[in-house]
Motif scaffolding. Structure first.
Motif, mmCIF file in Angstrom:
data_model
loop_
_atom_site.group_PDB
_atom_site.id
_atom_site.type_symbol
_atom_site.label_atom_id
_atom_site.label_comp_id
_atom_site.label_asym_id
_atom_site.label_seq_id
_atom_site.Cartn_x
_atom_site.Cartn_y
_atom_site.Cartn_z
ATOM 1 N N PRO A 44 -17.455 11.255 -28.008
ATOM 2 C CA PRO A 44 -17.782 12.624 -27.581
ATOM 3 C C PRO A 44 -17.421 13.626 -28.685
ATOM 4 C CG PRO A 44 -15.817 11.787 -26.424
ATOM 5 C CD PRO A 44 -16.202 10.759 -27.460
ATOM 6 N N PRO A 45 -17.763 14.893 -28.510
ATOM 7 C CA PRO A 45 -17.351 15.906 -29.486
ATOM 8 C C PRO A 45 -15.820 16.037 -29.540
ATOM 9 C CG PRO A 45 -19.017 16.763 -27.988
ATOM 10 C CD PRO A 45 -18.593 15.446 -27.443
ATOM 11 N N PHE A 46 -15.315 16.590 -30.624
ATOM 12 C CA PHE A 46 -13.864 16.748 -30.794
ATOM 13 C C PHE A 46 -13.198 17.403 -29.581
ATOM 14 C CE2 PHE A 46 -14.773 17.095 -35.566
ATOM 15 C CZ PHE A 46 -14.274 15.837 -35.857
ATOM 16 N N GLY A 64 -14.024 7.157 -30.011
ATOM 17 C CA GLY A 64 -14.278 7.418 -31.424
ATOM 18 C C GLY A 64 -14.597 8.878 -31.663
ATOM 19 N N ALA A 65 -14.303 9.338 -32.888
ATOM 20 C CA ALA A 65 -14.694 10.688 -33.308
ATOM 21 C C ALA A 65 -16.023 10.574 -34.053
ATOM 22 C CB ALA A 65 -13.630 11.271 -34.217
ATOM 23 N N GLN A 66 -16.734 11.690 -34.133
ATOM 24 C CA GLN A 66 -18.049 11.673 -34.785
ATOM 25 C C GLN A 66 -17.978 11.971 -36.277
ATOM 26 O OE1 GLN A 66 -20.639 14.360 -32.655
ATOM 27 N NE2 GLN A 66 -20.076 13.488 -30.681
ATOM 28 N N PRO A 82 -7.685 12.774 -40.430
ATOM 29 C CA PRO A 82 -7.550 11.416 -39.888
ATOM 30 C C PRO A 82 -6.272 11.225 -39.083
ATOM 31 C CG PRO A 82 -7.524 11.404 -42.313
ATOM 32 C CD PRO A 82 -7.865 12.773 -41.891
ATOM 33 N N LEU A 83 -5.230 11.929 -39.491
ATOM 34 C CA LEU A 83 -3.964 11.837 -38.750
ATOM 35 C C LEU A 83 -4.145 12.356 -37.316
ATOM 36 C CD1 LEU A 83 -0.947 11.164 -39.326
ATOM 37 C CD2 LEU A 83 -0.634 13.582 -39.846
ATOM 38 N N MET A 84 -4.911 13.411 -37.182
ATOM 39 C CA MET A 84 -5.174 13.996 -35.854
ATOM 40 C C MET A 84 -6.087 13.093 -35.033
ATOM 41 S SD MET A 84 -5.929 17.776 -37.297
ATOM 42 C CE MET A 84 -4.686 18.672 -38.235
ATOM 43 N N ILE A 85 -7.103 12.540 -35.692
ATOM 44 C CA ILE A 85 -8.027 11.629 -35.010
ATOM 45 C C ILE A 85 -7.267 10.412 -34.499
ATOM 46 C CG2 ILE A 85 -10.051 10.107 -35.326
ATOM 47 C CD1 ILE A 85 -10.772 13.054 -35.521
ATOM 48 N N ILE A 93 -16.990 7.675 -36.578
ATOM 49 C CA ILE A 93 -18.317 7.575 -37.202
ATOM 50 C C ILE A 93 -18.248 8.297 -38.555
ATOM 51 C CG2 ILE A 93 -20.764 8.218 -37.025
ATOM 52 C CD1 ILE A 93 -20.448 8.179 -33.957
ATOM 53 N N ILE A 94 -18.799 7.662 -39.565
ATOM 54 C CA ILE A 94 -18.761 8.246 -40.917
ATOM 55 C C ILE A 94 -20.173 8.259 -41.497
ATOM 56 C CG2 ILE A 94 -17.984 7.808 -43.286
ATOM 57 C CD1 ILE A 94 -15.382 6.763 -42.172
#
Ligand code: PGA
Length: 263
Positions: A44-46, A64-66, A82-85, A93-94
């Motif tokens: 989903p969105p952040f 997962g983050a987008q 990335p620490l927050m994710i 997703i990259i």
């Protein structure tokens, strides 16, 4: 013997408020939990990650983050590190083609993000794929090989098997015009796995999961999952519909393949 476990990820893109996201997860999570033999991921969105991580806690559905930035912290207004994710997600997703097309993402910034995922122990879902123009002018092979080579450069060999690739021809994304299963399978076997083999060796190249993405729906999912080189799907539009996403996930759960070992 390491099997490539199928993976189906829902890329919600810029859709759903927190309340709507909660509603969608409520309507699909029980159904998804009944489906075994497939890794299931929601992106989903952040703004909804926190709420959805609470809802998914204790389930086998991953979050997962987008996107993410590559620096750990600092003066990068508007970015998420990335620490927050990592506090909320296992996946990221990259290099989605929309990020490449609208937000200036390049193979080099994809690689920075990939190496950040490695550092922070996140499973990257790296998107590659040619545009319509590249497809029509016969450049698919060169473009996708370059995206793999530069995007995955310098990944540690221990981390490489964790990488997930999503082959998403740009002309098939959100258009309702999916690639054929055969065409997508050919790009994976002739371009993506050889490019990964050149980087990491054949055994690792065979262990890395490659998803197809681009107008996947409940009706065409099996066409992709029946291909020997396709290990699941990155689903956009259809991941916003509980029934449809559950049906796609169910189709992937029947996959059983990948006889190769990584040593
Ligand atoms: P789509 O999007 O399924 O809506 O075509 C796929 C994606 O962009 O990941």
């Amino acid at each position: 013997m390491t099997k490539r476990i199928p993976l189906v990820a829902g890329n919600w893109k810029m859709n759903k408020t927190i309340a709507e996201a909660r509603e969608l997860v409520s309507s699909m999570s029980a159904r998804l939990r009944e489906i075994g033999g497939v890794e299931k991921v929601l992106c989903p969105p952040f703004t909804s990650l926190m709420a959805i991580s609470t809802m998914l806690a204790g389930t086998d559905i991953g979050l997962g983050a987008q996107n993410m930035y590559w620096e750990e912290k600092g003066a990068f207004t508007g970015e998420v590190s990335p620490l927050m994710i990592k506090e909320l997600c296992k996946y990221v997703i990259i290099g989605h083609s929309e990020r490449r097309a609208y937000f200036g993402e390049t193979d080099e910034t994809v690689n920075k993000r990939l190496r950040a995922a490695q550092k922070f122990d996140l499973t990257p879902i790296v998107c590659v794929g040619e545009t319509l123009d590249e497809y029509e002018s016969g450049r698919t092979e060169a473009v996708v090989a370059r995206q793999i080579k530069l995007g995955l450069a310098d990944a540690d060999s221990a981390f490489a098997p964790r990488i997930v690739i999503a082959y998403e021809p740009v002309w098939a994304i959100g258009t309702g015009k999916a690639s054929s299963g055969e065409n997508a399978n050919g790009v994976v076997s002739k371009v993506i796995r050889p490019a990964m083999s050149a980087l990491f060796g054949e055994a690792t190249a065979q262990a890395i999961r490659v998803l197809y993405g681009g107008s996947v729906n409940a009706g065409n999912a099996s066409e992709f999952f029946n291909q020997p080189e396709i290990d699941g799907a990155l689903v956009g539009g259809a991941s916003l519909k509980a029934d449809e996403f559950a049906a796609i996930t169910k189709a992937a759960s029947r996959l059983d393949r990948g006889q190769l070992t990584i040593d």
